[in-house]
Design a protein around this motif. Structure first.
Motif, PDB file in Angstrom:
ATOM      1  N   GLY A 101       0.827  -1.194   0.000  1.00  0.00           N
ATOM      2  CA  GLY A 101       0.000   0.000   0.000  1.00  0.00           C
ATOM      3  C   GLY A 101       0.862   1.244   0.000  1.00  0.00           C
ATOM      4  N   GLU A 102       1.957   1.135   0.767  1.00  0.00           N
ATOM      5  CA  GLU A 102       2.863   2.267   0.898  1.00  0.00           C
ATOM      6  C   GLU A 102       3.429   2.661  -0.467  1.00  0.00           C
ATOM      7  OE1 GLU A 102       6.577   3.052   3.866  1.00  0.00           O
ATOM      8  OE2 GLU A 102       5.708   1.064   3.785  1.00  0.00           O
ATOM      9  N   PHE A 103       3.720   1.643  -1.243  1.00  0.00           N
ATOM     10  CA  PHE A 103       4.296   1.881  -2.558  1.00  0.00           C
ATOM     11  C   PHE A 103       3.314   2.649  -3.443  1.00  0.00           C
ATOM     12  CE2 PHE A 103       5.190   0.864  -6.953  1.00  0.00           C
ATOM     13  CZ  PHE A 103       6.560   1.090  -7.020  1.00  0.00           C
ATOM     14  N   SER A 104       2.081   2.169  -3.498  1.00  0.00           N
ATOM     15  CA  SER A 104       1.084   2.818  -4.345  1.00  0.00           C
ATOM     16  C   SER A 104       0.859   4.257  -3.907  1.00  0.00           C
ATOM     17  CB  SER A 104      -0.252   2.086  -4.282  1.00  0.00           C
ATOM     18  OG  SER A 104      -0.043   0.720  -4.186  1.00  0.00           O
ATOM     19  N   GLU A 105       0.888   4.444  -2.582  1.00  0.00           N
ATOM     20  CA  GLU A 105       0.674   5.778  -2.045  1.00  0.00           C
ATOM     21  C   GLU A 105       1.772   6.731  -2.526  1.00  0.00           C
ATOM     22  OE1 GLU A 105      -1.662   7.134  -0.563  1.00  0.00           O
ATOM     23  OE2 GLU A 105      -0.744   8.987   0.198  1.00  0.00           O
ATOM     24  N   LEU A 106       3.015   6.263  -2.424  1.00  0.00           N
ATOM     25  CA  LEU A 106       4.129   7.108  -2.857  1.00  0.00           C
ATOM     26  C   LEU A 106       4.081   7.356  -4.357  1.00  0.00           C
ATOM     27  CD1 LEU A 106       7.109   5.884  -0.690  1.00  0.00           C
ATOM     28  CD2 LEU A 106       6.215   8.186  -0.833  1.00  0.00           C
ATOM     29  N   LEU A 107       3.670   6.339  -5.078  1.00  0.00           N
ATOM     30  CA  LEU A 107       3.571   6.447  -6.529  1.00  0.00           C
ATOM     31  C   LEU A 107       2.568   7.554  -6.873  1.00  0.00           C
ATOM     32  CD1 LEU A 107       4.802   4.819  -8.866  1.00  0.00           C
ATOM     33  CD2 LEU A 107       2.748   3.458  -8.930  1.00  0.00           C
ATOM     34  N   ARG A 108       1.470   7.523  -6.147  1.00  0.00           N
ATOM     35  CA  ARG A 108       0.424   8.527  -6.384  1.00  0.00           C
ATOM     36  C   ARG A 108       0.959   9.931  -6.065  1.00  0.00           C
ATOM     37  NH1 ARG A 108      -2.891  11.194  -3.759  1.00  0.00           N
ATOM     38  NH2 ARG A 108      -2.339  10.342  -1.730  1.00  0.00           N
ATOM     39  N   LYS A 109       1.660  10.012  -4.921  1.00  0.00           N
ATOM     40  CA  LYS A 109       2.181  11.313  -4.498  1.00  0.00           C
ATOM     41  C   LYS A 109       3.191  11.858  -5.512  1.00  0.00           C
ATOM     42  CE  LYS A 109       3.789  11.646  -0.231  1.00  0.00           C
ATOM     43  NZ  LYS A 109       3.991  11.233   1.139  1.00  0.00           N
ATOM     44  N   ALA A 110       4.063  10.946  -5.974  1.00  0.00           N
ATOM     45  CA  ALA A 110       5.101  11.356  -6.911  1.00  0.00           C
ATOM     46  C   ALA A 110       4.458  11.846  -8.205  1.00  0.00           C
ATOM     47  CB  ALA A 110       6.040  10.197  -7.195  1.00  0.00           C
ATOM     48  N   ASN A 111       3.357  11.266  -8.541  1.00  0.00           N
ATOM     49  CA  ASN A 111       2.647  11.630  -9.747  1.00  0.00           C
ATOM     50  C   ASN A 111       2.095  13.047  -9.646  1.00  0.00           C
ATOM     51  OD1 ASN A 111       1.893  10.889 -12.259  1.00  0.00           O
ATOM     52  ND2 ASN A 111       0.774   9.080 -11.581  1.00  0.00           N
ATOM     53  N   GLU A 112       1.694  13.387  -8.427  1.00  0.00           N
ATOM     54  CA  GLU A 112       1.051  14.679  -8.221  1.00  0.00           C
ATOM     55  C   GLU A 112       2.028  15.834  -8.227  1.00  0.00           C
ATOM     56  OE1 GLU A 112      -1.294  14.421  -4.695  1.00  0.00           O
ATOM     57  OE2 GLU A 112      -2.771  13.148  -5.721  1.00  0.00           O
TER      58      GLU A 112
END
Ligand code: ADP
Length: 649
Positions: A101-112
């Motif tokens: 979950g942590e990975f997806s969260e960071l991925l989302r943040k990095a995208n933003e």
């Protein structure tokens, strides 16, 4: 024949992010690739200590940068350990930590936001992929030390990669970046096929790397006379020379005032693979003994994803007389400080020390002790001088540090001075045990704590009522690790540490206690038959029933005996798959509560009244709910409460 493999979903998302990255410090891809190369050289050197056949290959360990402006490529090569076919798939083709979950969260943040990128790459060990910020195709050719066949991995970062057999003269790896073309409106564009750009980036990020980073440079020269003027008739000629781009100076041996903060930060990123800057660094020397060493240690600001994983990378890099021996040396630092990164360079150890010897080596033990002391002193200092910063640090790493309280109880007093806890004294502040002692009431002789799942749950627990009435502070411990260390630690500065939910309660002066005890005893005798009935009714769930002065407003609570498992610990152990027997606890009743008074009245009038047994059930249920526990029969409980409500209307 090349075989093609699909990237897993997350790898694809990540690569997509890299390819379209607007992150402005794209140059850090070079730091990542050089860092990987340097690690590969370290590994080869380390393996050659125990594998004679590899020794010859360690003679000229180096990294080479080969820019090619015409073809727009940059090659980063090393003659390190290399990778086998399967290792390439495992290390380069997959992202080990994806799917969390942590990975997806960071991925989302990095995208933003573009600045989220470093965190993403750093935390998940995907430095290699950062090449796709500057390249639209990456080839990697690697030959594992000791093997004949080399393999070529190739990808444009769009969904798949291919692997085929290749050839390579020596062991090691080269990464060939096919550089993206300049986009006219990209003001951050840097041309990594230019020598001067590379020279600058290496100096900035990788100056201290312990192996030469070479680059062939073209230089024009002309023959000169003694006065320095070009000789008559001499012609300019172009020579190609190897230039070493980094100074290779061991940063830990340089005087602190000569090293810039930037250099320390970059060195930390190099050894830790953390993309965030460190919170603090500690450079110190132990001199004048038979165990001389220099150490440079770093405290991170943010924990890596693997802080709580059983096979996380941990430990400190060991050098002997500036020669790299091994990384992640666990014997140099206790497990509860596993987030500390850094270097130890010993003058006194032998160069052929092996992993097996390390554990028992006296010098290593002494270094470990002194590093531990230094780190704990630094933590304490930070707590005293910059509490806010320390609290932020503590919230990230406190749970790990507290492991030390039971893993190395010998150090616990020193450790306690660095440990922060929340307590009933404030809704948000953090305190040390020392501060607790200072606030203790004159008639208080113990340190009290309560463990549980969350502050909200335990704060309202009936166990705290008597403490509140007396104005005693109780430490509120809600980390799973708290359940463990409290089992091993019974004292701090000669004061007993005691659970507010265990054993019998002895608050106040000797005299007060005696009085309470006598009152309770006589009441117990008076109510004996009622208490027996309640106990019989609840036999399945509880061990005993007794009256107590623990509560003021609640009617009942459950307590464990000294040394018994708390229900929270039981839950934690069950959640981790352990088979733990249910521990029966004692039901304590508040004789001052009018409900119990009424129950007793009813009992005196009519011993057989079925209401009494029903009330016993309800009391037990209430006690469980009050501490955040689960009812054994929620619907039965509900039914009884509804009936009661209806009758009361
Ligand atoms: P990290 O270096 O943070 O683990 P990377 O994505 O940069 O993440 O690399 C993944 C892994 O690939 C490395 O841990 C290493 O095992 C392997 N690797 C990368 N580059 C090289 C290299 N030049 N030589 C040998 N192995 C390498």
């Amino acid at each position: 024949m090349a075989t093609t493999y699909e990237f897993k979903t997350e790898a694809r998302q990540l690569l997509d992010l890299m390819i379209h990255s607007v992150y402005s410090h794209k140059e850090i891809f070079l730091r990542e690739l050089i860092s990987n190369a340097s690690d590969a050289l370290d590994k080869l050197r380390f393996n050659s200590l125990t594998n004679e056949s590899l020794r010859a290959s360690t003679e000229d360990l180096h990294i080479r940068l080969t820019p090619d402006a015409k073809n727009r490529t940059l090659t980063i090569s090393d003659n390190g350990i290399g990778m086998t076919h399967d290792e390439i798939i495992e290390y380069i083709g997959t992202i080990a930590k994806s799917g969390t979950g942590e990975f997806s969260e960071l991925l989302r943040k990095a995208n933003e936001k573009k600045e989220g990128m470093p965190e993403l790459i750093g935390q998940f060990g995907v430095g290699f992929y950062s090449s796709f910020m500057v390249a639209d195709r990456v080839d990697l050719i690697s030959r594992k030390a000791g093997e004949e066949i080399a393999w070529k991995w190739s990808s444009n970062g769009e969904g798949s990669y291919s692997i085929e057999e290749a050839s390579r003269e020596t062991q090691g790896t080269c990464v060939i970046l096919h550089l993206k073309a300049e986009v006219s409106d990209d003001e951050d564009f840097q041309d990594f096929a230019q020598e001067w750009v590379l020279r600058q980036v290496v100096k900035k990020y990788s100056d201290f790397v312990g192996y030469p980073i070479r680059m062939k440079v073209e230089r024009t020269q002309i023959e000169r006379d003694e006065s320095g003027k070009p000789k008559e008739g001499a012609k300019e000629e172009t020579v190609v020379e190897d230039e070493v781009l980094n100074s290779m100076k061991a940063i830990w041996l340089r005087p602190e005032k000569e090293v810039s903060e930037e250099e320390y930060r970059e060195f930390y990123k190099h050894i830790s693979h953390d993309w965030n800057a460190p919170l603090k660094w500690i450079n110190f020397k132990a001199e004048g003994t038979s165990n001389e060493f220099t150490s440079l240690l770093f405290l991170p600001e943010k924990p890596g994803f693997d802080l709580f994983m059983p096979n996380s990378k941990r430990g400190i890099n060991l050098y002997v007389k500036r020669v790299f021996i091994m990384n992640d040396c666990e014997d140099l630092i206790p497990d509860y400080l596993r987030f500390v990164k850094g270097v130890v360079d010993s003058e006194s150890l032998s160069l052929n020390i092996s992993r097996e010897i390390l554990q028992h080596d006296r010098l290593i033990q002494t270094i470990r002790k002194s590093i531990t002391r230094k780190v704990l002193d630094t933590l304490k200092k930070m707590l005293n001088e910059d509490r806010e910063k320390y609290i932020a640090f503590w919230q990230q790493f406190g749970a790990v540090i507290k492991e030390g309280l039971f893993k190395e109880p010998g150090n616990s007093e020193k450790l306690f001075d660095c440990c922060l806890f929340q307590s009933t004294a404030s809704s948000s502040d953090w305190f040390t045990f020392g501060e607790y002692l200072e606030r203790m009431k004159p008639d208080q002789d113990k340190i009290y704590y309560l463990t549980g799942e969350s502050r909200e749950v335990i704060e309202n627990s009936p166990h705290l009522e008597a403490f509140r009435d007396k104005g005693y502070e109780v430490m509120l411990l809600t980390d799973p690790v708290d359940e463990v260390w409290v089992q091993y630690t019974s004292e701090y500065k000669e004061k007993k540490i005691k659970s507010a939910a265990r054993g019998s309660l002895e608050l106040g002066s000797e005299e007060e206690r005696k009085k309470t005890e006598e009152t309770l005893k006589s009441k117990e005798q008076e109510w004996k038959s009622l208490l027996d009935l309640i106990q019989n009714k609840l036999e399945k769930h509880i061990k005993a029933v007794r009256l107590s002065g623990r509560m003021s407003s609640s009617a009942a609570c459950l307590v464990s005996e000294e040394g018994e498992m708390t229900p929270h610990l039981e839950t934690l152990l069950r959640a981790s798959g352990k088979d733990v027997p249910q521990v029966k606890r004692t039901l304590e009743l508040n004789p001052g509560h009018h409900l119990l008074g009424k129950m007793h009245e009813l009992f005196v009038k009519d011993k057989e009244n079925p209401k009494i047994a029903e009330y016993a059930d309800l009391l037990y249920g209430q006690a469980l709910l009050a501490e955040g526990g689960q009812l054994p029969d929620p619907s039965g409980f509900n039914r009884k409460v509804a009936e009661l409500m209806a009758n009361a209307l």
